[in-house]
Write a protein that holds these residues in place. Structure first.
Motif: not given
Length: 313
Positions: A22, A303, A306
């Motif tokens: 992220e 990432r 997510r």
């Protein structure tokens, strides 16, 4: 991790992109660990990283497995799901997007002098799931007009495109909707891709330790497993193994979904393997999120967790 399971073909470049966290970084230690499980050599990884840095896509800090790569731009586009299309697929699987019987047609005639723009428009139509009927005429079972118009405008071709709809389509002697779909789209090839995805998801679920619950949550006939409660994982996966599973699952999901025109269930063979494969994928992704010691919101997770969690969860 099951040594007997065939590894998914994951390009080295895609692997680097998939492990972007992220905060935009890639931990080289994780990269080399996952690459090893995927049977990539250290030299293969080093050369790929060198190329990505030379292209300006990443910066490189440190040396060897203690190094950190930092993305200079969005680096997960090639493996990230298109949220709108994925959600539409799951709505279809739940029977929430029935077909209205309308065919959406797009015709265009673009001179050779604008060949590049013509090819770009054609490629976008194919990407959106439209099929060629004949030269310059494409059909879709889904209302994709806004996307086609946006592409035509960006290419300055809007005046060359004709938009029309019809509830009556016949190609030669074929007019039954399901037969038209079978003749216009490569459904056998698409089904085979979903069979591979389903096999991978089942194998991953077995390795996570929940094989006894697969069929109780996902019926053979389809139906989304993303409605299930998730549960905890019973296996003992290392972090590198969990990351490897996630990358393989995302890569195979992308391979199956990208060429899929997402035809309404009314136009597909029954049972359609796409529904079951997507349900198994959703269940597997939920278990992968639960399998590690860290929160799914942690900045230390790629990432990818997510992005897929948002659309499959």
């Amino acid at each position: 991790m099951n040594a007997g399971r065939s590894r998914v073909d994951v390009p080295t470049r895609l692997l680097v992109h998939a492990l972007v966290r992220e905060d935009g970084t890639v931990d080289a230690g994780e990269l080399y660990a996952v690459a090893g499980i995927l049977q990539m050599t250290d030299q293969q990884v080093r050369l790929c990283v060198k190329r990505l840095v030379a292209e300006g896509r990443f910066t490189h800090e440190g040396r060897g497995r203690k190094a950190v790569l930092r993305a200079t731009r969005d680096a997960v586009g090639s493996i990230a799901p298109d949220a709108g299309f994925v959600r539409h697929a799951y709505r279809q699987d739940r029977g929430l997007a029935p077909w209205d019987g309308v065919w959406h047609l797009f015709a265009f005639a673009v001179p050779e002098a604008r060949r590049a723009a013509r090819d770009a428009l054609r490629d976008r139509l194919l990407q959106l799931g439209a099929a060629p009927v004949q030269g310059g005429l494409y059909v879709s079972a889904n209302p994709i007009e806004e996307f086609v118009e946006a592409e035509a405008r960006s290419l300055d071709l809007l005046s060359a495109v004709t938009f029309l709809t019809s509830g009556d389509l016949r190609v030669g002697a074929v007019d039954r909707p399901a037969d038209l779909a079978a003749s216009l789209w490569p459904l056998t090839e698409i089904a085979e891709r979903y069979e591979r995805l389903a096999a991978l998801a089942e194998s991953c679920l077995s390795e996570i330790g929940r094989e006894g619950e697969i069929e109780s949550e996902v019926g053979r006939g389809g139906g989304s497993a993303s409605d299930s409660d998730g549960g905890g994982a019973g296996g003992e996966l290392s972090e590198a193994e969990r990351l490897t599973m996630a990358v393989e699952l995302a890569a195979e999901f992308t391979r199956a979904l990208e060429p899929d025109p997402l035809l309404p269930p009314e136009l597909l063979p029954h049972p359609w393997p796409g529904s079951r494969a997507r349900a198994l994928t959703a269940t597997c992704w939920s278990r992968l999120l639960d399998a590690g010691p860290e929160s799914a919101a942690s900045a230390q997770l790629p990432r990818l967790f997510r992005l897929y969690g948002d659309v499959l969860g």
